[in-house]
Write an enzyme that holds these catalytic residues in place. Structure first.
Site, PDB file in Angstrom:
ATOM      1  CE  LYS A   1      -1.876   2.746   2.804  1.00 21.51           C
ATOM      2  NZ  LYS A   1      -1.694   4.027   2.061  1.00 21.51           N
TER       3      LYS A   1
ATOM      4  N   GLY B   1       6.619   4.979   8.645  1.00 23.57           N
ATOM      5  CA  GLY B   1       5.763   6.157   8.790  1.00 23.57           C
ATOM      6  C   GLY B   1       5.814   6.675  10.212  1.00 23.57           C
ATOM      7  CB  SER B   2       3.467   8.797  12.075  1.00 22.87           C
ATOM      8  OG  SER B   2       2.285   8.034  11.978  1.00 22.87           O
ATOM      9  CB  THR B   3       5.992   7.033  16.546  1.00 22.97           C
ATOM     10  OG1 THR B   3       7.353   7.114  16.088  1.00 22.97           O
ATOM     11  CG2 THR B   3       5.964   6.209  17.821  1.00 22.97           C
ATOM     12  CG  LEU B   4      -0.681   8.317  16.264  1.00 22.56           C
ATOM     13  CD1 LEU B   4      -0.659   8.529  17.772  1.00 22.56           C
ATOM     14  CD2 LEU B   4      -1.408   9.486  15.576  1.00 22.56           C
ATOM     15  CB  VAL B   5       0.397   5.104  11.632  1.00 25.35           C
ATOM     16  CG1 VAL B   5      -0.048   3.942  10.757  1.00 25.35           C
ATOM     17  CG2 VAL B   5      -0.545   6.291  11.425  1.00 25.35           C
ATOM     18  N   GLY B   6       2.467   3.458  13.634  1.00 29.02           N
ATOM     19  CA  GLY B   6       3.237   2.250  13.947  1.00 29.02           C
ATOM     20  C   GLY B   6       2.620   1.476  15.102  1.00 29.02           C
TER      21      GLY B   6
ATOM     22  CD  GLU C   1      12.714   3.978   8.917  1.00 27.83           C
ATOM     23  OE1 GLU C   1      12.581   4.876   9.802  1.00 27.83           O
ATOM     24  OE2 GLU C   1      12.847   4.208   7.716  1.00 27.83           O
TER      25      GLU C   1
ATOM     26  CB  CYS D   1      12.645   8.641   9.295  1.00 31.02           C
ATOM     27  SG  CYS D   1      13.673   7.704   8.170  1.00 31.02           S
TER      28      CYS D   1
ATOM     29  CD  GLU E   1       9.623  12.269  12.530  1.00 29.23           C
ATOM     30  OE1 GLU E   1       8.540  11.671  12.500  1.00 29.23           O
ATOM     31  OE2 GLU E   1      10.690  11.762  12.136  1.00 29.23           O
TER      32      GLU E   1
HETATM   33  P1  NAI Z   1       1.394   8.212   8.435  1.00 28.28           P
HETATM   34  O1  NAI Z   1       2.166   7.363   9.377  1.00 28.28           O
HETATM   35  O2  NAI Z   1      -0.039   8.430   8.665  1.00 28.28           O
HETATM   36  O3  NAI Z   1       1.545   7.602   6.941  1.00 28.28           O
HETATM   37  C1  NAI Z   1       2.451   6.630   6.527  1.00 28.28           C
HETATM   38  C2  NAI Z   1       1.731   5.490   5.821  1.00 28.28           C
HETATM   39  O4  NAI Z   1       0.857   4.866   6.747  1.00 28.28           O
HETATM   40  C3  NAI Z   1       0.840   5.920   4.654  1.00 28.28           C
HETATM   41  O5  NAI Z   1       0.903   4.964   3.650  1.00 28.28           O
HETATM   42  C4  NAI Z   1      -0.542   5.929   5.282  1.00 28.28           C
HETATM   43  O6  NAI Z   1      -1.567   5.743   4.360  1.00 28.28           O
HETATM   44  C5  NAI Z   1      -0.447   4.745   6.209  1.00 28.28           C
HETATM   45  N1  NAI Z   1      -1.423   4.750   7.301  1.00 28.28           N
HETATM   46  C6  NAI Z   1      -1.965   5.814   7.957  1.00 28.28           C
HETATM   47  N2  NAI Z   1      -2.847   5.409   8.886  1.00 28.28           N
HETATM   48  C7  NAI Z   1      -2.875   4.061   8.833  1.00 28.28           C
HETATM   49  C8  NAI Z   1      -3.585   3.056   9.538  1.00 28.28           C
HETATM   50  N3  NAI Z   1      -4.458   3.369  10.504  1.00 28.28           N
HETATM   51  N4  NAI Z   1      -3.362   1.762   9.232  1.00 28.28           N
HETATM   52  C9  NAI Z   1      -2.485   1.425   8.286  1.00 28.28           C
HETATM   53  N5  NAI Z   1      -1.789   2.321   7.563  1.00 28.28           N
HETATM   54  C10 NAI Z   1      -1.967   3.621   7.837  1.00 28.28           C
HETATM   55  O7  NAI Z   1       2.154   9.591   8.319  1.00 28.28           O
HETATM   56  P2  NAI Z   1       1.525  11.018   7.905  1.00 28.28           P
HETATM   57  O8  NAI Z   1       0.244  11.233   8.623  1.00 28.28           O
HETATM   58  O9  NAI Z   1       1.510  11.115   6.458  1.00 28.28           O
HETATM   59  O10 NAI Z   1       2.640  11.991   8.496  1.00 28.28           O
HETATM   60  C11 NAI Z   1       2.607  12.352   9.874  1.00 28.28           C
HETATM   61  C12 NAI Z   1       3.980  12.365  10.476  1.00 28.28           C
HETATM   62  O11 NAI Z   1       4.519  11.051  10.430  1.00 28.28           O
HETATM   63  C13 NAI Z   1       5.017  13.208   9.754  1.00 28.28           C
HETATM   64  O12 NAI Z   1       4.938  14.561  10.117  1.00 28.28           O
HETATM   65  C14 NAI Z   1       6.284  12.559  10.241  1.00 28.28           C
HETATM   66  O13 NAI Z   1       6.591  13.044  11.525  1.00 28.28           O
HETATM   67  C15 NAI Z   1       5.935  11.106  10.346  1.00 28.28           C
HETATM   68  N6  NAI Z   1       6.380  10.334   9.163  1.00 28.28           N
HETATM   69  C16 NAI Z   1       7.525   9.607   9.271  1.00 28.28           C
HETATM   70  C17 NAI Z   1       8.013   8.946   8.175  1.00 28.28           C
HETATM   71  C18 NAI Z   1       9.265   8.144   8.233  1.00 28.28           C
HETATM   72  O14 NAI Z   1       9.960   8.037   7.237  1.00 28.28           O
HETATM   73  N7  NAI Z   1       9.583   7.527   9.353  1.00 28.28           N
HETATM   74  C19 NAI Z   1       7.358   9.016   6.866  1.00 28.28           C
HETATM   75  C20 NAI Z   1       6.113   9.763   6.882  1.00 28.28           C
HETATM   76  C21 NAI Z   1       5.677  10.410   7.998  1.00 28.28           C
HETATM   77 MG    MG Z   2      -1.496   9.995   9.040  1.00 23.82          MG
END
Ligand code: NAI
Ligand code: MG
Length: 504
Positions: free
Chosen positions: A200, A253-258, A276, A310, A407
């Site tokens: 995805k 992605g974000s720690t929250l979603v992690g 990650e 990140c 972050e």
């Molecule tokens: P996010 O963590 O929401 O998005 C990353 C991926 O997770 C996207 O593909 C998104 O569709 C997916 N996702 C979102 N909610 C989900 C869920 N409930 N279940 C499964 N997959 C889900 O990140 P977002 O909201 O775009 O950015 C927010 C913050 O996250 C940024 O400001 C940054 O601090 C951090 N981030 C860190 C990244 C990294 O490389 N470690 C990359 C992107 C964001």
């Molecule tokens: Mg998000």
């Protein structure tokens, strides 16, 4: 995500001809990619893709929902269990991955242009991303036939050995900051080890991966081995991470979603999880450095990819005796970065990925000001249209401020003083994250002592953001679980089987 609208797909086709600002023309697939075919989503939905450098609508792409995730997982499941993929010799998987890398090389200018359009990153950096993809895919092509177990001597009455077997269908959820590089980091080890994949992509940046799906087919991967579902996290991502037939989930992605992903895995089938996540990495400058060289790395550490990294060096610590000189040189250097049109060859820093991210970053600058930070450079939008932010330095900061703990994920760093090694190690380790850190010094003992004491998955010495396919990358603490890249990543995509034969 508030910024991106889901709309009826209506008569949206499966491909559209694109003409990019740098003259590149190509056919952009718009469908989901399942079983080597582009298809519309079953619920007839689509979503909007905007150019972050203009804010304009570029195209719609088909949206995948739970039902499409199901179909894709079934395809991946069949390919894993009894398709031609399951009978392929490991070396043949390496051949296919090398072919894919050849096609990335052939189409490098198209792929880097798509990234500049879709993510808003500078074209010169986008080319670096694609070179990174090629390096990563070739690296894992090389591993395909070198993954094996051991014969273990358990005495004369038994013959015992272990096998490294692929796990099965891997769900992979990637972010928008390095759309194709994260795609490559994920599929490289997964396919090398013999798994199949349902990916995805991030809803902000679906275009590059769909183009690569054409290359997957052209390279000759059997149907179902790699499937891509464009869609939203809370719908398609949620379905993938909860799916009972997905045996492993990898997320960046974000720690929250992690945390959510891990919970979903626990509540469904205990699928294996690698994460990650975010970071708040310290970039430490000791007083014995060549100031200009150190400032180059501080600048690159935070402003590379618009700070949407990140591992960004977002907390700069400078030893007190050279603080005034460093901040003066850094302010000058930050103001020299060329910010603007991603398609301009001179641009170093393009647009932030979305309106939402742009507003989040500006909001953090505001929070910093309210907390008492001083704006030493930037601090505001750049230009008239699109989502550009000036390279920003926040001074007069203290450890507990939100801008020192959270972050920001944009071109914003803090800068603060430190006294000695003990002081900077305590400060460096003073967040819940632990993704990366850097030390600038000419003193080898300082470099090694501080590297040992920093709680981070990667420590750079006299450089920053220096990645290599052979070097494991991942986080301590809340920055994640598991490692990507290197031999290390193969562990994420294999499981060990022990065979114990009774000879007595
Ligand atoms: P996010 O963590 O929401 O998005 C990353 C991926 O997770 C996207 O593909 C998104 O569709 C997916 N996702 C979102 N909610 C989900 C869920 N409930 N279940 C499964 N997959 C889900 O990140 P977002 O909201 O775009 O950015 C927010 C913050 O996250 C940024 O400001 C940054 O601090 C951090 N981030 C860190 C990244 C990294 O490389 N470690 C990359 C992107 C964001
Ligand atoms: Mg998000």
């Amino acid at each position: 995500m508030a910024g991106i609208a889901s709309v009826p797909a209506g008569s949206l086709g499966l491909s559209t001809h694109m003409k990019l600002p740098n003259g590149i023309e190509y056919d952009q697939p718009l469908g989901l990619f399942i079983n080597n075919e582009f298809v519309p989503g079953k619920e007839g939905k689509a979503f909007e893709v905007h150019s972050p450098s203009t804010g304009d609508l570029v195209t719609l792409v088909h949206e995948g929902t739970e039902v499409d995730v199901d179909i894709a997982v079934d395809a991946a499941s069949r390919a894993f269990d009894d398709g031609p993929w399951s009978r392929l010799a490991p070396a043949e998987r390496g051949v296919l991955l090398n072919k894919l890398a050849d096609l990335f090389e052939r189409d490098l200018s198209i792929l880097s242009s798509i990234e500049a359009l879709d993510n808003g990153k500078a074209i010169q950096l986008a080319r670096g991303d694609i070179a990174g993809c090629i390096g990563c895919i070739r690296y894992y092509a090389g591993w395909a036939d070198k993954i094996h177990g051991k014969v273990v001597d358990t005495g004369s009455e038994t013959f015992t050995y272990t096998k490294q077997e692929p796990i099965g269908v891997c769900g992979q959820i990637i972010p928008w900051n390095f759309p194709l590089l994260m795609f490559a980091w994920k599929i490289g080890p997964a396919l090398s080890c013999g798994n199949t994949v349902v990916m995805k992509t991030a809803e902000q940046t679906p275009l590059g991966a769909l183009y690569v799906c054409k290359l997957i087919k052209e390279a000759g991967f059997p149907p179902g081995v790699l499937n891509v579902v464009s869609g939203f996290g809370r719908i398609a991502g949620d379905a993938l991470s909860r799916h009972m037939k997905v045996k492993k989930i990898a997320f960046t992605g974000s720690t929250l979603v992690g945390r959510t992903i891990m919970k979903n895995a626990a509540e469904s089938n205990l699928k294996k999880v690698t994460l990650e996540l975010g970071g708040k990495s310290p970039n430490i400058v000791f007083d014995d450095v060549d100031i200009d060289r150190a400032v180059e790395w501080i600048n690159f550490g935070i402003y590379y990819n618009g700070g949407e990294v990140c591992s960004a060096g977002s907390r700069v610590y400078v030893q007190e005796s050279i603080y005034d000189k460093v901040i003066a040189a850094f302010k000058k250097r930050a103001n020299q970065n060329v910010v603007g049109d991603p398609f301009d060859e001179n641009t170093f820093q393009g647009a932030q990925v979305s309106k939402v991210q742009y507003e989040r970053i500006l909001n953090y600058i505001d929070i910093g000001k309210k907390e008492g930070a001083t704006v030493e450079a930037g601090g505001e939008r750049h230009g008239e249209k699109g989502y550009f932010i000036k390279p920003t330095i926040l001074g007069n900061v203290t450890e507990k401020m939100r801008v020192m703990q959270e972050e920001i994920f944009g071109p914003v760093c803090t800068i603060a003083k430190f006294k000695d090694i003990d002081d900077v190690v305590a400060k460096g380790n003073g967040t819940n994250y632990g993704l990366a850190a850097a030390i600038h010094t000419k003193n080898l003992n300082t470099a090694i002592e501080v590297s040992n004491r920093l709680k981070a998955g990667t420590v750079w010495v006299n450089c920053y953001n220096s990645f290599h396919s052979a070097l494991p990358f991942g986080g301590y603490g809340e920055s994640g679980i598991g490692r990507e890249l290197g031999k290390e990543a193969l562990r994420n995509y294999t499981q060990v089987k022990t065979v114990n034969i009774n000879l007595a």
